[in-house]
Design a protein around this motif. Structure first.
Motif, mmCIF file in Angstrom:
data_model
loop_
_atom_site.group_PDB
_atom_site.id
_atom_site.type_symbol
_atom_site.label_atom_id
_atom_site.label_comp_id
_atom_site.label_asym_id
_atom_site.label_seq_id
_atom_site.Cartn_x
_atom_site.Cartn_y
_atom_site.Cartn_z
ATOM 1 N N GLU A 52 0.620 -1.436 0.371
ATOM 2 C CA GLU A 52 0.266 -0.221 -0.069
ATOM 3 C C GLU A 52 0.590 1.366 -0.162
ATOM 4 N N HIS A 53 2.355 1.371 1.058
ATOM 5 C CA HIS A 53 2.489 2.005 0.756
ATOM 6 C C HIS A 53 4.487 1.978 0.681
ATOM 7 N N THR A 198 5.393 -0.843 3.074
ATOM 8 C CA THR A 198 4.020 -1.548 3.914
ATOM 9 C C THR A 198 2.881 -1.573 3.780
ATOM 10 N N SER A 199 2.342 -2.067 4.365
ATOM 11 C CA SER A 199 0.450 -2.057 3.600
ATOM 12 C C SER A 199 -0.372 -1.912 5.209
ATOM 13 N N ASP A 200 0.653 -1.342 5.982
ATOM 14 C CA ASP A 200 0.101 -1.349 7.715
ATOM 15 C C ASP A 200 0.117 0.695 7.612
ATOM 16 N N ALA A 201 -1.138 1.243 7.308
ATOM 17 C CA ALA A 201 -1.154 2.889 7.134
ATOM 18 C C ALA A 201 -0.564 3.868 8.146
ATOM 19 N N ALA A 202 -0.334 3.953 9.593
ATOM 20 C CA ALA A 202 -0.260 3.562 10.408
ATOM 21 C C ALA A 202 1.082 3.948 10.739
ATOM 22 N N ALA A 204 3.270 3.468 8.345
ATOM 23 C CA ALA A 204 3.897 4.213 7.056
ATOM 24 C C ALA A 204 3.897 5.195 7.704
ATOM 25 N N GLU A 205 2.822 6.385 8.616
ATOM 26 C CA GLU A 205 3.082 7.638 8.467
ATOM 27 C C GLU A 205 3.935 7.762 10.008
#
Ligand SMILES: *Cc1c(COP(=O)(O)O)cnc(C)c1O
Length: 367
Positions: A52-53, A198-202, A204-205
Motif C-alpha cells: 500500500e505504501h 508496508t501496508s500498515d498505514a499507521a 507508514a506515516e
C-alpha cells in the motif's frame, strides 16, 4: 577477455537518454529535495511490489533502522536475525538499543527457520529475515512462528527486488520490507537511496515522519526524528529505471540458468539450490568450491572479477566479540564462509562471458 563483477556502464548506455533527461529535468527545476518526483516514485514502487505504501529514505540501512525503531524496538528487546548478511541487517538492530540474536543459515543461504524457536526468549520482539542473494527466506514457516509468539517481522529485501514467495512479493509478507537502491543493487540509483514498503498505514506515516525530522509538514515537529531522505535526482533515476526492472530480472535469471547448465557437468562446484515455491532474482550468483581461494586467484589472473558475500559471518566479526560466539555456534555459515564465491552477474552479462568464466573454472578444477 575481462569479465567485471558488475557493469553499471553497460546499463547506463542502454538507457542513457532516459536517465540524462530525468536528471536534467530535476536540475532545471532545482527540485533536489522533496517534491512530486519523490511521491511519484514512492507510488510506482509500492505498486510494483504490491504494498500500500512506500517511503523513500536515504539508504537501505536507514530503511531497516527506521522501521525497527518505529515498530517500537529498543533497549531490553531481542531481535532474531541471520548469521550471514551485510552488517546493515544487525547494526540497525543495535542502533535501536535492542540486541541482535543470530541464527545459522539453511541450504539456501537464508535464516534456518527450524532453528528460530530455540532462540526465542521473553525478550524477543521481532525477526529480521534477509532474502540473501535474491532468493526469499522460507517465509511460510517463519510467519507461522512469528504469529505463534506474537513477533514482528521486518524483511530485509535489499538484494531481492521483485523476488516472490508463494506468489507474494518479498516485502509484503511481514510487517514491512526494506529495500536498498545502492548503485549495484538490482534496482540501483546513482548514489545512496533506500525505501520502506508496508501496508500498515499507521506504520507508514510514523516512518515518514521520523525520516523527515519528525515533521510531516514543514516546521510541525510532533516528535524528534532523523534526516533520511530520498533525493530528487535519485527518485527521478529510479523512476526511469523501474519499468525495465522486470526485463533485467528475467535477464539475471536467464544468465543464472546458463551458469547452472554449464556448471552442472563440472565436479567440485555446487551451484545455487532453488526452492520450488520461490522466485530467485539473482542479485548474486553464488557457488561453493572447496578450493575457493585458489579458484578466485586463478579467475582473477584470467581477468574475471569475483566477490565473497560475506567473508565472515556477522556474529564472528570483531564488532560482535561481546556476544562471545564461536564458529561451532553457526556450523553451516562457518563451514561455507571459505567456500562461497560470487561470480559475475548483471543483466547485460554476455553468453560468451559466461562461457569464458565457466571454461576457466573447469580448467582450474581439472588442473
Ligand atoms: C545493501 C544491503 C543493505 C544496505 O543498503 P545500503 O543502501 O547500502 O544502506 C542492507 N542489507 C543487505 C542484505 C544489503 O545487501
Amino acid at each position: 577477455m575481462r569479465v567485471p563483477f558488475v557493469d553499471l556502464k553497460a546499463q547506463y548506455a542502454s538507457i542513457q537518454t532516459e536517465i540524462d533527461s530525468a536528471i536534467s529535468e530535476v536540475i532545471a527545476e532545482t527540485a533536489f529535495i522533496g517534491g512530486r518526483r519523490i511521491d511519484a516514485f514512492e507510488a510506482v514502487f509500492a505498486e510494483a511490489i504490491g504494498a500500500e505504501h512506500c517511503i523513500g529514505v536515504g539508504n537501505g540501512t536507514d530503511a531497516i533502522y527506521i522501521v525497527l525503531k518505529m515498530l517500537g524496538l529498543g533497549p531490553g528487546d531481542e531481535v532474531i536475525t541471520v548469521a550471514n548478511s551485510w552488517i546493515s541487517t544487525s547494526e540497525t538492530i543495535t542502533q535501536t538499543g535492542a540486541r541482535p540474536v543470530f541464527v545459522d543459515i539453511d541450504p539456501h543461504y537464508n535464516i534456518d527457520v527450524s532453528q528460530i524457536e530455540a532462540k526465542i526468549t521473553k525478550k524477543t520482539k521481532a525477526i529480521v529475515p534477509v532474502h540473501l542473494y535474491g532468493q526469499p527466506a522460507d517465509m511460510g514457516p517463519l510467519m507461522a512462528i512469528a504469529e505463534k509468539y506474537g513477533l514482528l517481522v521486518v524483511e530485509d529485501c535489499a538484494q531481492a527486488h521483485l523476488a516472490s514467495y508463494d506468489g507474494k512479493n518479498v516485502g509484503t509478507i511481514g510487517n514491512a520490507g526494506t529495500f536498498s537502491f545502492y548503485p549495484g543493487k538490482n534496482l540501483g540509483a546513482y548514489g545512496d537511496a533506500g525505501g520502506i514498503v508496508t501496508s500498515d498505514a499507521a506504520l507508514a506515516e510514523k516512518c515518514k515522519r521520523f525520516a523527515r525530522h519528525g515533521a510531516l509538514k514543514k516546521h510541525e515537529h510532533t516528535v524528534e526524528g532523523i534526516n533520511s531522505r530520498l533525493d530528487g535526482i535519485q527518485a527521478a533515476i529510479l523512476h526511469a529505471k523501474l519499468p525495465h526492472l522486470h526485463e533485467w530480472t528475467e535477464q539475471r535469471q536467464q544468465r543464472a540458468r546458463r551458469y547452472t547448465d554449464l556448471l552442472s557437468g563440472v565436479s567440485g562446484v555446487t551451484t545455487p539450490d532453488l526452492a520450488s515455491n520461490r522466485s530467485h532474482v539473482f542479485h548474486l550468483y553464488v557457488i561453493r568450491c572447496d578450493r575457493r581461494d585458489e579458484l578466485r586467484e586463478y579467475l582473477s589472473q584470467h581477468g574475471v572479477s569475483t566477490g565473497i558475500h560475506y567473508p565472515t559471518p556477522l556474529p564472528l566479526l570483531p564488532a560482535y566479540d561481546y556476544l562471545g560466539h564461536s564458529e561451532s555456534d553457526f556450523p553451516r555459515a562457518s563451514e561455507w564462509r571459505s567456500k562461497i564465491l560470487s561470480l559475475p552477474m548483471y543483466p547485460e552479462l554476455a553468453d560468451q562471458n559466461i562461457e569464458y568464466v565457466v571454461g576457466h573454472i573447469e580448467q582450474f578444477l581439472s588442473s
